[in-house]
Design a protein around this motif. Structure first.
Motif, PDB file in Angstrom:
ATOM      1  N   SER A   7      35.811  44.489  39.223  1.00  0.00           N
ATOM      2  CA  SER A   7      36.655  45.408  39.983  1.00  0.00           C
ATOM      3  C   SER A   7      38.060  44.843  40.031  1.00  0.00           C
ATOM      4  O   SER A   7      38.275  43.674  39.697  1.00  0.00           O
ATOM      5  CB  SER A   7      36.110  45.619  41.403  1.00  0.00           C
ATOM      6  N   GLY A   8      39.001  45.681  40.453  1.00  0.00           N
ATOM      7  CA  GLY A   8      40.363  45.218  40.635  1.00  0.00           C
ATOM      8  C   GLY A   8      41.339  45.606  39.546  1.00  0.00           C
ATOM      9  O   GLY A   8      42.529  45.299  39.641  1.00  0.00           O
ATOM     10  N   GLY A   9      40.863  46.253  38.507  1.00  0.00           N
ATOM     11  CA  GLY A   9      41.771  46.677  37.450  1.00  0.00           C
ATOM     12  C   GLY A   9      42.687  47.791  37.930  1.00  0.00           C
ATOM     13  O   GLY A   9      42.521  48.344  39.015  1.00  0.00           O
ATOM     14  N   GLY A  10      43.663  48.113  37.103  1.00  0.00           N
ATOM     15  CA  GLY A  10      44.592  49.175  37.456  1.00  0.00           C
ATOM     16  C   GLY A  10      45.791  49.167  36.547  1.00  0.00           C
ATOM     17  O   GLY A  10      45.791  48.504  35.504  1.00  0.00           O
ATOM     18  N   SER A  17      51.374  41.828  39.292  1.00  0.00           N
ATOM     19  CA  SER A  17      50.172  41.008  39.437  1.00  0.00           C
ATOM     20  C   SER A  17      48.961  41.889  39.732  1.00  0.00           C
ATOM     21  O   SER A  17      49.084  42.964  40.303  1.00  0.00           O
ATOM     22  CB  SER A  17      50.332  40.006  40.585  1.00  0.00           C
ATOM     23  N   LEU A  18      47.822  41.396  39.327  1.00  0.00           N
ATOM     24  CA  LEU A  18      46.537  41.996  39.673  1.00  0.00           C
ATOM     25  C   LEU A  18      45.539  40.877  39.901  1.00  0.00           C
ATOM     26  O   LEU A  18      45.656  39.800  39.299  1.00  0.00           O
ATOM     27  CB  LEU A  18      46.015  42.902  38.550  1.00  0.00           C
ATOM     28  N   ARG A  19      44.543  41.161  40.727  1.00  0.00           N
ATOM     29  CA  ARG A  19      43.459  40.206  40.930  1.00  0.00           C
ATOM     30  C   ARG A  19      42.144  40.903  40.604  1.00  0.00           C
ATOM     31  O   ARG A  19      41.771  41.877  41.274  1.00  0.00           O
ATOM     32  CB  ARG A  19      43.421  39.706  42.363  1.00  0.00           C
ATOM     33  N   LEU A  20      41.479  40.419  39.592  1.00  0.00           N
ATOM     34  CA  LEU A  20      40.179  40.948  39.210  1.00  0.00           C
ATOM     35  C   LEU A  20      39.080  40.164  39.920  1.00  0.00           C
ATOM     36  O   LEU A  20      39.195  38.949  40.123  1.00  0.00           O
ATOM     37  CB  LEU A  20      39.970  40.860  37.704  1.00  0.00           C
ATOM     38  N   SER A  21      38.015  40.864  40.260  1.00  0.00           N
ATOM     39  CA  SER A  21      36.839  40.239  40.851  1.00  0.00           C
ATOM     40  C   SER A  21      35.623  40.571  40.002  1.00  0.00           C
ATOM     41  O   SER A  21      35.555  41.644  39.391  1.00  0.00           O
ATOM     42  CB  SER A  21      36.616  40.729  42.274  1.00  0.00           C
ATOM     43  N   CYS A  22      34.668  39.669  40.010  1.00  0.00           N
ATOM     44  CA  CYS A  22      33.409  39.888  39.302  1.00  0.00           C
ATOM     45  C   CYS A  22      32.297  39.430  40.231  1.00  0.00           C
ATOM     46  O   CYS A  22      32.151  38.237  40.478  1.00  0.00           O
ATOM     47  CB  CYS A  22      33.390  39.115  37.997  1.00  0.00           C
ATOM     48  N   ALA A  23      31.520  40.383  40.711  1.00  0.00           N
ATOM     49  CA  ALA A  23      30.427  40.083  41.616  1.00  0.00           C
ATOM     50  C   ALA A  23      29.129  39.977  40.832  1.00  0.00           C
ATOM     51  O   ALA A  23      28.797  40.874  40.050  1.00  0.00           O
ATOM     52  CB  ALA A  23      30.317  41.170  42.678  1.00  0.00           C
ATOM     53  N   ALA A  75      29.283  30.721  46.993  1.00  0.00           N
ATOM     54  CA  ALA A  75      28.597  31.269  48.165  1.00  0.00           C
ATOM     55  C   ALA A  75      28.598  32.791  48.129  1.00  0.00           C
ATOM     56  O   ALA A  75      27.654  33.432  48.590  1.00  0.00           O
ATOM     57  CB  ALA A  75      29.251  30.757  49.434  1.00  0.00           C
ATOM     58  N   LYS A  76      29.656  33.371  47.588  1.00  0.00           N
ATOM     59  CA  LYS A  76      29.758  34.823  47.468  1.00  0.00           C
ATOM     60  C   LYS A  76      29.345  35.318  46.089  1.00  0.00           C
ATOM     61  O   LYS A  76      29.425  36.522  45.824  1.00  0.00           O
ATOM     62  CB  LYS A  76      31.196  35.273  47.763  1.00  0.00           C
ATOM     63  N   THR A  77      28.921  34.418  45.231  1.00  0.00           N
ATOM     64  CA  THR A  77      28.557  34.730  43.835  1.00  0.00           C
ATOM     65  C   THR A  77      29.599  35.634  43.189  1.00  0.00           C
ATOM     66  O   THR A  77      29.273  36.663  42.576  1.00  0.00           O
ATOM     67  CB  THR A  77      27.154  35.358  43.734  1.00  0.00           C
ATOM     68  N   THR A  78      30.845  35.239  43.328  1.00  0.00           N
ATOM     69  CA  THR A  78      31.960  36.037  42.824  1.00  0.00           C
ATOM     70  C   THR A  78      32.938  35.142  42.079  1.00  0.00           C
ATOM     71  O   THR A  78      33.213  34.016  42.499  1.00  0.00           O
ATOM     72  CB  THR A  78      32.675  36.767  43.966  1.00  0.00           C
ATOM     73  N   VAL A  79      33.455  35.669  40.989  1.00  0.00           N
ATOM     74  CA  VAL A  79      34.475  35.000  40.194  1.00  0.00           C
ATOM     75  C   VAL A  79      35.731  35.862  40.225  1.00  0.00           C
ATOM     76  O   VAL A  79      35.642  37.094  40.230  1.00  0.00           O
ATOM     77  CB  VAL A  79      34.004  34.808  38.745  1.00  0.00           C
ATOM     78  N   TYR A  80      36.870  35.215  40.230  1.00  0.00           N
ATOM     79  CA  TYR A  80      38.141  35.920  40.321  1.00  0.00           C
ATOM     80  C   TYR A  80      39.038  35.564  39.142  1.00  0.00           C
ATOM     81  O   TYR A  80      38.946  34.482  38.569  1.00  0.00           O
ATOM     82  CB  TYR A  80      38.856  35.544  41.621  1.00  0.00           C
ATOM     83  N   LEU A  81      39.918  36.492  38.820  1.00  0.00           N
ATOM     84  CA  LEU A  81      40.966  36.217  37.844  1.00  0.00           C
ATOM     85  C   LEU A  81      42.273  36.732  38.434  1.00  0.00           C
ATOM     86  O   LEU A  81      42.488  37.940  38.522  1.00  0.00           O
ATOM     87  CB  LEU A  81      40.685  36.891  36.501  1.00  0.00           C
ATOM     88  N   GLN A  82      43.113  35.803  38.868  1.00  0.00           N
ATOM     89  CA  GLN A  82      44.430  36.152  39.377  1.00  0.00           C
ATOM     90  C   GLN A  82      45.377  36.226  38.193  1.00  0.00           C
ATOM     91  O   GLN A  82      45.538  35.242  37.467  1.00  0.00           O
ATOM     92  CB  GLN A  82      44.910  35.116  40.395  1.00  0.00           C
TER      93      GLN A  82
END
Length: 123
Positions: A7-10, A17-23, A75-82
């Protein structure tokens, strides 16, 4: 099975800037390295960044070094890409992926993939 959801695309203008998340969900997230790849029509999927389970020594493609930062919250099993200082050439579908192998740059070694999120950077 590990299920991944980005999520987080656009759409942004160059320099933005954008921040992508991967749950991640499903079987245990433990021990998996995570990577981000991107793809544009007619081209192969391209490595962007990867991070090990421990979060140490992230790896980046030369084209994004100094502008993108990968991180994870186990802990949130999430990866981010700033993604900062975005350029039109950063446009593409961004995929997150999980691997239990030590070869972080090659897409072929990733076992699980998300559906992707579109990032469009206009000049």
């Amino acid at each position: 099975q590990v299920q991944l959801a980005e999520s987080g695309g656009g759409s942004v203008q160059a320099g933005g800037s954008l921040r992508l998340s991967c749950a991640a969900s499903g079987r245990t997230f433990t021990g998996y390295a995570m990577g981000w790849f991107r793809q544009v029509p007619g081209k192969e999927r391209e490595f962007v960044a990867a991070i090990t389970w421990s979060g140490g020594a992230p790896v980046y493609a030369d084209s994004v070094k100094g502008r993108f930062a990968i991180s994870r919250d186990n802990a949130k099993t999430t990866v981010y890409l700033q993604m900062n200082s975005l350029k039109p050439e950063d446009t593409g579908i961004y995929y997150c992926a999980a691997t239990s192998r030590p070869y972080l740059i090659a897409a072929a070694f990733y076992s699980y993939w998300g559906q992707g999120t579109q990032v469009t950077v206009s000049s």
